[in-house]
Design a protein around this motif. Structure first.
Motif, PDB file in Angstrom:
ATOM      1  N   MET A  71       5.609   1.342   1.396  1.00  0.00           N
ATOM      2  CA  MET A  71       5.491   0.257   2.401  1.00  0.00           C
ATOM      3  C   MET A  71       6.821   0.128   3.034  1.00  0.00           C
ATOM      4  O   MET A  71       7.959   0.188   2.747  1.00  0.00           O
ATOM      5  N   THR A  72       6.778   0.169   4.501  1.00  0.00           N
ATOM      6  CA  THR A  72       7.884  -0.141   5.289  1.00  0.00           C
ATOM      7  C   THR A  72       7.924  -1.384   6.157  1.00  0.00           C
ATOM      8  O   THR A  72       6.871  -1.859   6.559  1.00  0.00           O
ATOM      9  N   ILE A  73       9.056  -2.175   5.795  1.00  0.00           N
ATOM     10  CA  ILE A  73       9.168  -3.340   6.511  1.00  0.00           C
ATOM     11  C   ILE A  73      10.102  -3.382   7.634  1.00  0.00           C
ATOM     12  O   ILE A  73      10.699  -4.390   8.368  1.00  0.00           O
TER      13      ILE A  73
ATOM     14  N   ASP B 174      -0.586  -7.792  -3.631  1.00  0.00           N
ATOM     15  CA  ASP B 174      -0.233  -6.921  -2.586  1.00  0.00           C
ATOM     16  C   ASP B 174      -0.638  -7.408  -1.183  1.00  0.00           C
ATOM     17  O   ASP B 174      -0.264  -7.187  -0.097  1.00  0.00           O
TER      18      ASP B 174
ATOM     19  N   ILE C  35       1.599  -8.435   2.084  1.00  0.00           N
ATOM     20  CA  ILE C  35       1.383  -7.690   3.349  1.00  0.00           C
ATOM     21  C   ILE C  35       1.050  -8.746   4.561  1.00  0.00           C
ATOM     22  O   ILE C  35       1.862  -8.783   5.688  1.00  0.00           O
TER      23      ILE C  35
ATOM     24  N   LEU D 259       4.556 -10.610   5.481  1.00  0.00           N
ATOM     25  CA  LEU D 259       5.092  -9.652   6.205  1.00  0.00           C
ATOM     26  C   LEU D 259       4.495  -9.649   7.412  1.00  0.00           C
ATOM     27  O   LEU D 259       5.338  -9.934   8.347  1.00  0.00           O
ATOM     28  N   GLN D 260       3.231  -9.529   7.873  1.00  0.00           N
ATOM     29  CA  GLN D 260       2.677  -9.310   8.908  1.00  0.00           C
ATOM     30  C   GLN D 260       2.796 -10.634   9.800  1.00  0.00           C
ATOM     31  O   GLN D 260       2.969 -10.576  10.955  1.00  0.00           O
TER      32      GLN D 260
ATOM     33  N   TYR E 171       6.474  -8.349  10.870  1.00  0.00           N
ATOM     34  CA  TYR E 171       7.015  -6.984  10.324  1.00  0.00           C
ATOM     35  C   TYR E 171       5.482  -6.249  10.756  1.00  0.00           C
ATOM     36  O   TYR E 171       4.506  -6.375  10.711  1.00  0.00           O
ATOM     37  N   ARG E 172       5.994  -4.792  10.741  1.00  0.00           N
ATOM     38  CA  ARG E 172       4.900  -3.788  10.929  1.00  0.00           C
ATOM     39  C   ARG E 172       4.735  -3.454   9.529  1.00  0.00           C
ATOM     40  O   ARG E 172       5.966  -2.718   8.916  1.00  0.00           O
ATOM     41  N   VAL E 173       3.515  -3.313   8.790  1.00  0.00           N
ATOM     42  CA  VAL E 173       3.672  -2.748   7.300  1.00  0.00           C
ATOM     43  C   VAL E 173       2.592  -1.718   7.431  1.00  0.00           C
ATOM     44  O   VAL E 173       1.667  -1.760   7.869  1.00  0.00           O
ATOM     45  N   GLU E 174       3.323  -0.581   7.051  1.00  0.00           N
ATOM     46  CA  GLU E 174       2.180   0.459   6.821  1.00  0.00           C
ATOM     47  C   GLU E 174       2.284   0.984   5.103  1.00  0.00           C
ATOM     48  O   GLU E 174       3.365   0.847   4.304  1.00  0.00           O
ATOM     49  N   GLN E 175       0.966   1.272   4.582  1.00  0.00           N
ATOM     50  CA  GLN E 175       0.831   1.740   3.435  1.00  0.00           C
ATOM     51  C   GLN E 175       1.058   3.203   3.186  1.00  0.00           C
ATOM     52  O   GLN E 175       0.655   3.935   3.938  1.00  0.00           O
TER      53      GLN E 175
END
Length: 99
Positions: free
Chosen positions: A1-3, A80, A84, A87-88, A92-96
């Motif tokens: 996951m990227t924040i 989880d 997500i 954060l969104q 934030y852009r959240v990628e799994q």
């Protein structure tokens, strides 16, 4: 996951966490600059401000070395999906990422 942290922001956040986990006070700007290989404290200030703007740390006003990792009190209690969503909602852009 990227924040959306830069490599230096991530390195600084991990350094602060490791110091606090070891029962020490948050590192000084000089210690942070040395750890990150920066020559000026202004670079550390920009990194700290970025972490603070993202809601990952909180600085207590009028106190030296008073940095709190926000995730310590917020993130461990979230599922989880809730993490997500939180954060969104903060932009934030959240990628799994799957291995």
């Amino acid at each position: 996951m990227t924040i959306g942290l830069t490599a230096k922001q991530d390195e600084l956040l991990r350094f602060i966490e490791s110091e606090l986990d070891a029962g020490r006070v948050a590192p000084s700007f000089d210690e942070m600059a040395a750890r990150l290989g920066l020559k000026a404290k202004s670079g550390v200030h920009r990194l700290i401000s970025g972490l603070e703007e993202r809601g990952l740390i909180r600085r207590l006003p009028s106190r030296a070395r008073a940095i709190e990792i926000v995730s310590r009190s917020v993130l461990p209690n979230l599922s989880d999906e809730a993490l997500i969503t939180a954060l969104q909602s903060r932009g934030y852009r959240v990628e799994q990422v799957t291995a």
